[in-house]
Write an enzyme that holds these catalytic residues in place. Structure first.
Site, PDB file in Angstrom:
ATOM      1  N   HIS A 196      -2.585  -2.503 -22.018  1.00  0.00           N
ATOM      2  CA  HIS A 196      -2.576  -3.487 -20.330  1.00  0.00           C
ATOM      3  C   HIS A 196      -0.742  -3.473 -19.927  1.00  0.00           C
ATOM      4  O   HIS A 196       0.357  -3.078 -20.688  1.00  0.00           O
ATOM      5  CB  HIS A 196      -2.698  -5.226 -21.267  1.00  0.00           C
ATOM      6  CG  HIS A 196      -2.757  -6.281 -19.916  1.00  0.00           C
ATOM      7  ND1 HIS A 196      -1.181  -6.770 -19.480  1.00  0.00           N
ATOM      8  CD2 HIS A 196      -3.876  -6.576 -18.837  1.00  0.00           C
ATOM      9  CE1 HIS A 196      -1.696  -7.403 -18.527  1.00  0.00           C
ATOM     10  NE2 HIS A 196      -2.773  -7.329 -18.658  1.00  0.00           N
ATOM     11  N   GLY A 250      -0.627 -11.651 -12.317  1.00  0.00           N
ATOM     12  CA  GLY A 250       0.720 -13.108 -12.450  1.00  0.00           C
ATOM     13  C   GLY A 250       1.768 -13.897 -11.508  1.00  0.00           C
ATOM     14  O   GLY A 250       2.072 -14.794 -11.444  1.00  0.00           O
ATOM     15  N   SER A 263      -4.104 -11.295 -10.044  1.00  0.00           N
ATOM     16  CA  SER A 263      -4.250 -12.586  -9.534  1.00  0.00           C
ATOM     17  C   SER A 263      -6.102 -12.739  -9.442  1.00  0.00           C
ATOM     18  O   SER A 263      -5.789 -13.302  -7.508  1.00  0.00           O
ATOM     19  CB  SER A 263      -3.329 -12.313  -8.261  1.00  0.00           C
ATOM     20  OG  SER A 263      -2.107 -12.478  -8.714  1.00  0.00           O
TER      21      SER A 263
HETATM   22  P1  PGA Z   1      -3.652 -12.606 -13.474  1.00  0.00           P
HETATM   23  O1  PGA Z   1      -4.003 -11.718 -15.102  1.00  0.00           O
HETATM   24  O2  PGA Z   1      -5.432 -12.932 -13.124  1.00  0.00           O
HETATM   25  O3  PGA Z   1      -2.933 -13.698 -14.296  1.00  0.00           O
HETATM   26  O4  PGA Z   1      -2.402 -12.387 -12.506  1.00  0.00           O
HETATM   27  C1  PGA Z   1      -4.341 -10.579 -15.168  1.00  0.00           C
HETATM   28  C2  PGA Z   1      -4.103  -9.409 -16.339  1.00  0.00           C
HETATM   29  O5  PGA Z   1      -3.172  -9.798 -16.832  1.00  0.00           O
HETATM   30  O6  PGA Z   1      -5.129  -9.177 -16.709  1.00  0.00           O
END
Ligand code: PGA
Length: 252
Positions: free
Chosen positions: A96, A172, A212
């Site tokens: 990740h 995020g 997101s």
């Molecule tokens: P997010 O995170 O949906 O909050 O953007 C996705 C991820 O990091 O797997």
């Protein structure tokens, strides 16, 4: 045909009691999910056992957000694949972008090897930063990540792999890649897998989009030809938005 995969990455959120409350509510929604969807939850390590016990008789799979490449040893603060298996995990996120700050492609390659040998299904994350996107190097960056991380594996191993394309600038931030431009990257990832591991591997591999994803944009993203699912962070922390994303599979 590839079945859609919707995965929730809780990151460093949810205590054991919050996870238990989530799962009680979540179990009630399962009956409405489309049949062919595969659902995965990646809680923090502390909530793995409680979640895998609660979900044991369902089809929802539980996985770790990271693991070490060694099976055991003097690695303070680390968790091994063997321990994930022992806590009821069937899958694991590897590489990740929030981990890549501390690990390079070589380490990720070693972790993937251990995940395969522990019989954990790995989800390899790849993605470019904003700087890399703006300089036009998205595809080069992703191809390098893929070739270094997947170095030395064979078709049988690749058949168990999931890939998540997560543009770092979309994680995020509330900024999502436009469905068309995400589709373009997914297609390139599939072509790359096909060129290295054969047509069947390319056609069968599930490539998830992450960054997101929310109920409002899930259908548009999931209806793209090469987007086979979603890796959801923030929107997986509450039962109903997450279930709405899972149910968005009905619209594609
Ligand atoms: P997010 O995170 O949906 O909050 O953007 C996705 C991820 O990091 O797997």
């Amino acid at each position: 045909m590839r079945n859609p995969v919707i995965a929730g990455n809780w990151k460093m959120n949810m205590t054991v009691s919050e996870a238990s409350e989530f799962v009680c509510e979540f179990l009630k929604c399962l009956k409405d999910f489309p049949d062919r969807v595969e659902v995965m939850l990646f809680p923090p390590f502390t909530a793995l056992s409680v979640l895998s016990t609660a979900l044991r008789s369902s089809s929802v799979k539980v996985g770790g957000q990271n693991m070490h490449w060694a099976s055991d040893g003097a690695y303070t603060g680390e968790i091994s694949g063997k321990m994930l298996k022992d806590s009821g995990c069937e899958c694991v996120i590897i590489g990740h972008s929030e981990r890549r700050e501390q690990e390079d492609n070589l380490t990720i390659n070693k972790k993937l090897g251990t995940a395969f040998s522990e019989n954990l299904r790995p989800m390899l994350c790849v993605g470019e930063t904003l700087e890399e996107r703006e300089s036009g190097s998205t595809l080069t960056v992703i191809q390098t990540q893929l070739s270094e991380c997947l170095q030395g594996f064979d078709r049988q191993q690749i058949a168990k792999l999931l890939i998540a394309y997560e543009p770092v600038w979309a994680i995020g931030t509330g900024k999502t890649a436009l469905p068309d431009s995400a589709q373009e990257v997914h297609k390139q990832i599939r072509n790359w897998v096909q060129s290295k591991f054969g047509i069947e591997a390319g056609q069968n591999i599930s490539i998830l989009y992450g960054g997101s994803v929310k109920p409002e944009n899930a259908s548009d993203l999931l209806s793209q030809e090469d987007i086979d699912g979603a890796l959801v962070g923030g929107a997986s922390l509450k039962v109903h938005p997450f279930c709405d994303i899972i149910n968005a599979v009905k619209n594609i």
